[in-house]
Design a protein around this motif. Structure first.
Motif, short mmCIF file in Angstrom:
data_model
loop_
_atom_site.label_atom_id
_atom_site.label_comp_id
_atom_site.label_asym_id
_atom_site.label_seq_id
_atom_site.Cartn_x
_atom_site.Cartn_y
_atom_site.Cartn_z
N VAL A 13 0.84 -1.20 0.00
CA VAL A 13 0.00 0.00 0.00
C VAL A 13 0.87 1.25 0.00
CG1 VAL A 13 -1.69 1.31 1.35
CG2 VAL A 13 -1.95 -1.16 1.09
N ILE A 14 1.90 1.25 0.81
CA ILE A 14 2.85 2.37 0.85
C ILE A 14 3.43 2.60 -0.53
CG2 ILE A 14 5.07 3.16 1.76
CD1 ILE A 14 4.33 1.59 4.35
N ASP A 15 3.88 1.54 -1.18
CA ASP A 15 4.49 1.65 -2.50
C ASP A 15 3.51 2.16 -3.54
OD1 ASP A 15 6.79 0.64 -1.33
OD2 ASP A 15 6.51 -1.40 -2.13
N GLU A 16 2.27 1.63 -3.51
CA GLU A 16 1.27 2.03 -4.50
C GLU A 16 0.94 3.51 -4.40
OE1 GLU A 16 -3.19 0.68 -6.00
OE2 GLU A 16 -2.52 0.08 -4.00
N TYR A 17 0.71 4.00 -3.19
CA TYR A 17 0.36 5.41 -3.02
C TYR A 17 1.56 6.33 -3.19
CZ TYR A 17 -4.45 4.38 -1.80
OH TYR A 17 -5.76 3.99 -1.85
N ALA A 46 -6.59 -2.93 4.28
CA ALA A 46 -7.95 -3.25 3.85
C ALA A 46 -8.55 -4.37 4.69
CB ALA A 46 -7.96 -3.63 2.37
N GLU A 47 -7.71 -5.23 5.26
CA GLU A 47 -8.17 -6.37 6.04
C GLU A 47 -8.41 -6.04 7.51
OE1 GLU A 47 -5.17 -6.46 4.35
OE2 GLU A 47 -6.11 -7.24 2.53
N ARG A 48 -7.82 -4.92 8.01
CA ARG A 48 -7.94 -4.61 9.43
C ARG A 48 -7.47 -3.18 9.68
NH1 ARG A 48 -7.13 -7.03 14.90
NH2 ARG A 48 -5.42 -5.90 15.87
N SER A 79 -14.22 3.60 7.16
CA SER A 79 -13.95 4.36 5.93
C SER A 79 -12.50 4.21 5.48
CB SER A 79 -14.26 5.85 6.15
OG SER A 79 -15.64 6.04 6.34
N VAL A 80 -11.58 4.19 6.42
CA VAL A 80 -10.17 3.98 6.06
C VAL A 80 -10.00 2.61 5.41
CG1 VAL A 80 -7.84 3.64 7.00
CG2 VAL A 80 -9.20 5.60 7.72
N GLY A 81 -10.61 1.58 6.00
CA GLY A 81 -10.54 0.24 5.40
C GLY A 81 -11.12 0.21 4.00
N ALA A 82 -12.28 0.86 3.83
CA ALA A 82 -12.92 0.89 2.51
C ALA A 82 -12.06 1.64 1.50
CB ALA A 82 -14.30 1.53 2.62
N MET A 83 -11.44 2.75 1.92
CA MET A 83 -10.55 3.49 1.02
C MET A 83 -9.36 2.63 0.60
SD MET A 83 -11.42 6.70 0.26
CE MET A 83 -9.94 7.66 0.06
N LEU A 84 -8.79 1.91 1.54
CA LEU A 84 -7.65 1.05 1.21
C LEU A 84 -8.08 -0.09 0.29
CD1 LEU A 84 -5.84 1.04 4.64
CD2 LEU A 84 -4.95 1.97 2.49
N HIS A 85 -9.28 -0.63 0.51
CA HIS A 85 -9.79 -1.67 -0.40
C HIS A 85 -10.01 -1.10 -1.80
CE1 HIS A 85 -12.25 -4.62 -2.36
NE2 HIS A 85 -13.26 -3.77 -2.42
N GLY A 86 -10.61 0.09 -1.88
CA GLY A 86 -10.91 0.68 -3.18
C GLY A 86 -9.69 1.10 -3.96
#
Length: 164
Positions: A13-17, A46-48, A79-86
């Protein structure tokens, strides 16, 4: 409350963003309301998603943790989890929040843990369990977020009026 905690994000996630020039801690923060309430996000994937909030300063007239404060913590974490999933191409917009308050908390910190119930292409639903410092459940919540495009298509109506 003034102390800043570093949030643990999965490396992918760090790398992607980072490749998009996005500062993760500010993007996935508690926002202005959460900051005023002392919400701290400690872990985010996204999982936790895990976060804390002080009871002090977030009470109702009887000295118990305000149910609305629990709702703010729940919606923030879900919302943070959903943003990371999306991912970076989607925005998570809360469309349904349900909270059941099991017991009152009078002091200390409460901790919320958000885990996914459903992660789809257009919606994500998270269960958020909020517990006191003794590990006793204070609140059970469920949040559903609409995942909409981060940059609306030209001429499309979108969900511009949705709150969350």
């Amino acid at each position: 409350m003034g102390e800043q905690h570093s949030v643990k994000f999965p490396q992918e996630v760090i790398d992607e963003y980072a490749s998009l020039g996005v500062d993760l801690p500010s993007l996935f923060s508690a926002g202005h309301l959460g900051t005023r309430m002392g919400v701290q996000i400690l872990e985010a994937a996204a999982e936790r998603v895990v976060g804390t909030m002080p009871v002090e300063g977030n009470t109702q007239p009887y000295g118990l943790l305000h149910g609305g404060a629990s709702a703010v913590l729940a919606e923030t974490l879900g919302s943070v989890g959903a943003m990371l999933h999306g991912g970076p191409d989607k925005l998570a917009v809360g469309v349904d929040l349900n909270c059941t308050h099991h017991r009152g908390a009078r002091s200390g910190l409460v901790t919320g843990v958000a885990t996914p119930v459903h992660r789809g292409r257009s919606t994500a639903t998270y269960e958020i369990v909020i517990s006191d410092e003794q590990g006793k459940r204070v609140c059970s919540a469920r949040l559903t977020c609409l995942l909409r495009d981060a940059t609306p298509q030209t001429g499309s109506a979108g969900a511009a009026g949705a709150a969350g």
